[in-house]
Write an enzyme that holds these catalytic residues in place. Sequence first.
Site: not given
Ligand code: SAH
Length: 216
Positions: A62
Amino acid sequence: MVRSKYEEGRKRLVEHLRRQGVSEGVLTAMMQVKRHLFVPPYLSDQAYADYPLPIGEGQTISAPHMVAMMCDYLELKKGEKVLEIGAGSGYHAAVIAEMIGNEGHVYSVERIPWLVKFSKENLQRAGYKNVTAIPGDGTLGLPEHAPYDKISVTCAAPDVPPPLLEQLKTGGKMVIPIGKYRQVLYLVEKRNGVERERKCDVVFVPLLGRYGFKTK
Ligand code: SAH
C-alpha cells in the site's frame, strides 16, 4: 554525518506525511522502518515515493499515506496484540510493530504462500521479532491468539467477516476497506454494540476466501 539516499528519501516522505496531518507517533514509527527492504530490489529507488508498488503475485504494498492513516485510526499503543490480514511485503506489519513495541505482537495472516515467505524474509532482514507471518485464510481470523486489541485488514472485503468481529476485544478497533468496485475504509469499534464509521474512499486488492470474495 553522511546519510544514505534511502534515509534522505525516508525523511522527505515523513515530512510529506506530516504536512498531511499524520500523527507524530506514526511518523516516528515510519522513520524507523526501511521500506526499501520490503519492495522488490528493482523498485528500491521508488521505495519512499507515496504510492503503491507491485510486490509480485498481482499484489501491492500500500501507499505510505494509506499505511499511516490506517495506523492513526487504530490508535495503536505499546504492548497491544494486533491481527493483520494480508501480510504482503510485511511493511505495514513492521510499522504496526514499531508502534506497539517489543511488549506487543503482530500476527499477520497471508493466503499466498510465496508472500508469506517474502514477508518473513523482509521482516527478518529488517530486524522485526515481534511480527509473525502465518499462512492461511485471514477471513477466518486467527483464533489461537485471539482476542486482539486491534485488527488491520489490508485488502477489500465484501463485508466485515464475522470471525474477525468475534476475535476483536470489547473496546477494540478494526480498520477494514469494504466494497468491490467502490471501496470505503471503515473504522469499526466493538463496545456493547458495534459502531462503524465511514472514513474515506480507497482502492485495495480484494480479500479472497471463505468470508471474502470468491476466487472463481
Ligand atoms: N499489508 C501489505 C499489503 C498487502 S496487499 C503490505 O504492507 O505489503 C493485500 C494482501 O492481502 C495480499 O498479499 C493478498 O494476498 C492478501 N489476502 C487477500 N485475501 C486474503 C485472505 N483471505 N487471507 C489472508 N491474506 C489475504
